[in-house]
Scaffold this motif. Structure first.
Motif, mmCIF file in Angstrom:
data_model
loop_
_atom_site.group_PDB
_atom_site.id
_atom_site.type_symbol
_atom_site.label_atom_id
_atom_site.label_comp_id
_atom_site.label_asym_id
_atom_site.label_seq_id
_atom_site.Cartn_x
_atom_site.Cartn_y
_atom_site.Cartn_z
ATOM 1 N N LYS A 32 0.720 -1.410 -0.022
ATOM 2 C CA LYS A 32 -0.020 -0.466 -0.214
ATOM 3 C C LYS A 32 0.798 1.576 -0.180
ATOM 4 O O LYS A 32 0.262 2.128 -0.851
ATOM 5 N N PHE A 33 1.999 1.301 1.093
ATOM 6 C CA PHE A 33 2.832 2.411 1.186
ATOM 7 C C PHE A 33 3.219 2.621 -0.279
ATOM 8 O O PHE A 33 4.038 3.735 -0.568
ATOM 9 N N ASP A 34 4.363 1.614 -0.252
ATOM 10 C CA ASP A 34 5.395 1.806 -1.509
ATOM 11 C C ASP A 34 5.218 1.653 -2.250
ATOM 12 O O ASP A 34 5.724 2.328 -3.273
ATOM 13 N N ASN A 35 3.964 0.750 -3.020
ATOM 14 C CA ASN A 35 3.496 0.781 -4.121
ATOM 15 C C ASN A 35 2.453 1.423 -4.480
ATOM 16 O O ASN A 35 2.348 2.625 -6.166
ATOM 17 N N LEU A 36 0.751 1.840 -3.635
ATOM 18 C CA LEU A 36 0.419 2.621 -3.932
ATOM 19 C C LEU A 36 0.355 4.107 -3.907
ATOM 20 O O LEU A 36 0.485 5.178 -4.673
ATOM 21 N N TYR A 37 0.064 4.547 -2.347
ATOM 22 C CA TYR A 37 0.870 5.898 -2.244
ATOM 23 C C TYR A 37 2.154 7.382 -2.459
ATOM 24 O O TYR A 37 1.668 7.668 -2.527
ATOM 25 N N CYS A 38 2.692 6.020 -2.125
ATOM 26 C CA CYS A 38 4.485 6.773 -3.241
ATOM 27 C C CYS A 38 4.425 7.022 -4.625
ATOM 28 O O CYS A 38 4.907 7.695 -5.147
ATOM 29 N N CYS A 39 4.620 5.582 -4.983
ATOM 30 C CA CYS A 39 3.682 6.044 -6.405
ATOM 31 C C CYS A 39 2.483 6.926 -6.751
ATOM 32 O O CYS A 39 3.396 7.590 -8.318
ATOM 33 N N ARG A 40 1.821 7.158 -6.408
ATOM 34 C CA ARG A 40 0.576 7.905 -6.461
ATOM 35 C C ARG A 40 1.347 9.227 -6.234
ATOM 36 O O ARG A 40 1.015 10.646 -7.320
ATOM 37 N N GLU A 41 2.444 9.619 -5.530
ATOM 38 C CA GLU A 41 3.167 10.670 -5.993
ATOM 39 C C GLU A 41 4.436 11.018 -6.440
ATOM 40 O O GLU A 41 4.250 12.160 -7.859
ATOM 41 N N SER A 42 5.457 9.728 -6.531
ATOM 42 C CA SER A 42 6.697 10.091 -7.200
ATOM 43 C C SER A 42 5.978 9.933 -8.452
ATOM 44 O O SER A 42 6.941 10.428 -9.620
ATOM 45 N N ILE A 43 5.896 9.628 -9.440
ATOM 46 C CA ILE A 43 5.357 9.196 -10.291
ATOM 47 C C ILE A 43 5.122 10.701 -11.549
ATOM 48 O O ILE A 43 5.492 11.166 -11.984
ATOM 49 N N LEU A 44 4.075 11.963 -11.055
ATOM 50 C CA LEU A 44 4.060 13.372 -10.945
ATOM 51 C C LEU A 44 5.160 14.063 -10.929
ATOM 52 O O LEU A 44 5.857 14.660 -11.751
ATOM 53 N N ASP A 45 6.550 13.212 -9.807
ATOM 54 C CA ASP A 45 7.785 13.996 -9.623
ATOM 55 C C ASP A 45 7.984 14.459 -10.808
ATOM 56 O O ASP A 45 9.230 15.148 -11.108
ATOM 57 N N GLY A 46 8.431 12.368 -11.293
ATOM 58 C CA GLY A 46 9.896 12.058 -11.696
ATOM 59 C C GLY A 46 9.191 12.423 -13.391
ATOM 60 O O GLY A 46 10.201 12.725 -13.931
ATOM 61 N N LEU A 47 7.868 13.263 -13.837
ATOM 62 C CA LEU A 47 7.778 13.554 -15.037
ATOM 63 C C LEU A 47 7.778 15.128 -14.988
ATOM 64 O O LEU A 47 8.054 15.393 -15.915
ATOM 65 N N LYS A 48 7.266 15.341 -14.135
ATOM 66 C CA LYS A 48 7.766 16.895 -14.463
ATOM 67 C C LYS A 48 8.909 17.201 -13.851
ATOM 68 O O LYS A 48 10.011 18.183 -14.651
ATOM 69 N N ARG A 49 10.067 16.672 -13.169
ATOM 70 C CA ARG A 49 11.987 17.300 -13.131
ATOM 71 C C ARG A 49 12.326 16.574 -14.472
ATOM 72 O O ARG A 49 13.052 17.199 -14.640
ATOM 73 N N THR A 50 11.551 15.876 -15.470
ATOM 74 C CA THR A 50 12.403 15.273 -16.412
ATOM 75 C C THR A 50 11.809 15.867 -18.113
ATOM 76 O O THR A 50 12.686 16.152 -18.370
ATOM 77 N N THR A 51 10.520 16.283 -17.387
ATOM 78 C CA THR A 51 9.547 16.558 -18.929
ATOM 79 C C THR A 51 8.675 18.123 -19.350
ATOM 80 O O THR A 51 8.885 18.367 -19.658
ATOM 81 N N ASP A 52 8.737 18.529 -18.041
ATOM 82 C CA ASP A 52 8.021 19.731 -17.369
ATOM 83 C C ASP A 52 6.766 19.385 -18.498
ATOM 84 O O ASP A 52 5.911 20.558 -19.077
ATOM 85 N N SER A 167 19.678 14.341 -17.702
ATOM 86 C CA SER A 167 19.881 13.769 -17.272
ATOM 87 C C SER A 167 18.815 12.925 -17.193
ATOM 88 O O SER A 167 17.914 13.842 -17.083
ATOM 89 N N GLN A 168 18.859 11.580 -17.482
ATOM 90 C CA GLN A 168 17.952 10.643 -17.412
ATOM 91 C C GLN A 168 16.825 10.588 -18.518
ATOM 92 O O GLN A 168 15.846 10.342 -18.490
ATOM 93 N N VAL A 169 17.327 11.620 -19.557
ATOM 94 C CA VAL A 169 16.245 12.158 -20.670
ATOM 95 C C VAL A 169 16.602 12.112 -21.562
ATOM 96 O O VAL A 169 17.759 12.776 -22.514
ATOM 97 N N ASP A 170 16.313 11.399 -22.630
ATOM 98 C CA ASP A 170 16.858 10.685 -24.152
ATOM 99 C C ASP A 170 15.433 10.698 -25.355
ATOM 100 O O ASP A 170 15.038 10.388 -24.920
ATOM 101 N N HIS A 171 15.753 11.772 -26.079
ATOM 102 C CA HIS A 171 15.775 11.102 -27.947
ATOM 103 C C HIS A 171 15.368 10.916 -28.202
ATOM 104 O O HIS A 171 17.454 10.562 -28.571
#
Length: 276
Positions: A32-52, A167-171
């Motif tokens: 629940k916490f590592d998979n559901l609740y954490c990923c609910r936040e980290s998916i947006l965090d990761g996408l925003k940091r890398t792609t805006d 960093s961490q972004v390839d075209h």
């Protein structure tokens, strides 16, 4: 133990496991916490940091509607994205339908989506054929397992050009000029491009520590050379240790209520087969 545990069960089944093992990956607190609740936040965090990228109105396909997929979809839906789901499991697919998502095959939407996210724990979920059919500037990332879900190896061919944007972004550039935005080279987005909250780390570390203590202190013969789930009582204990962070106060059963339910007043409160 993180990640998929199929190999561990295979060793046990073949009689090649040398010591008892505790599967904390499938404990309720971890799921629940590592998979559901954490990923609910980290998916947006990761996408925003890398792609805006701005998510309102974007078409996103999430492959897999397990705990990780559920967390990702909830976050994306809240920001106004149009979310599609792919699933092999009819129960998870039905859950997705009831949560308001359209369940499709990847081939049905691959030409139109703006973002592809894998959350299955499987391999070759996104193949070269899918990548060839994606629209220009489609973002591809993995929230699932290791680096097996996206067939990145198939992209390392002479006709395709790789351009490191940051960093961490390839075209990955096709001969006709089409670009696919690949994040973290197909590795886990939440570990490569965002951070894990200390609260979640605390829950995971506590679960692992209690599992080790249980194995170490258990009387001889309690655990054989096999794989065991974390005892329900320990799962509940991990949760109770973290409740003070929210100033949460548990209701206590009366003796009469506990007798009526057939429970110990101090737990465990749910049978092992209970689905939270």
């Amino acid at each position: 133990m993180g990640g998929r545990l199929t190999w561990l069960y295979q060793l046990s089944k073949a009689g090649k496991l040398c010591v008892p093992a505790m599967n904390v990956n499938d404990s309720v607190t971890k799921q629940k916490f590592d998979n559901l609740y954490c990923c609910r936040e980290s998916i947006l965090d990761g996408l925003k940091r890398t792609t805006d990228v701005m998510f309102g109105g974007k078409q996103v396909v999430v492959c897999g509607y397990g705990e990780v997929g559920k967390g990702c979809c909830a976050a994306l839906k809240a920001l106004g994205a149009i979310v599609y789901i792919t699933e092999i499991d009819p129960i998870c697919a039905l859950q997705a339908c009831m949560d308001g998502f359209r369940v499709v095959k990847l081939n049905e939407v691959i030409r139109q989506v703006d973002v592809v996210i894998t959350c299955t724990g499987n391999k070759n979920v996104v193949t070269r054929e899918h990548l060839d059919r994606m629209k220009n500037s489609c973002i591809v990332c993995n929230m699932g397992h290791s680096n097996t879900e996206i067939d990145v190896t198939s992209l390392r061919t002479p006709e395709l050009t790789w351009e490191r944007v940051r960093s961490q972004v390839d075209h990955v550039i096709w001969p006709d000029g089409k670009r696919v935005v690949l994040l973290a080279e197909g590795r886990l987005l939440n570990l490569s491009c965002s951070t894990v909250p200390t609260f979640v780390l605390s829950i995971t570390a506590t679960t692992q520590a209690l599992a080790l203590i249980e194995l170490y202190n258990a009387p001889e013969g309690r655990y054989k050379q096999d794989v065991y789930l974390l005892p329900k009582k320990m799962d509940e204990y991990v949760a109770s240790l973290h409740l003070p962070s929210f100033d949460a106060h548990l209701t206590e059963l009366t003796d009469d209520q506990a007798k009526y339910l057939g429970l110990n007043k101090n737990g465990p409160f749910k049978p092992n087969y209970y689905r939270y």
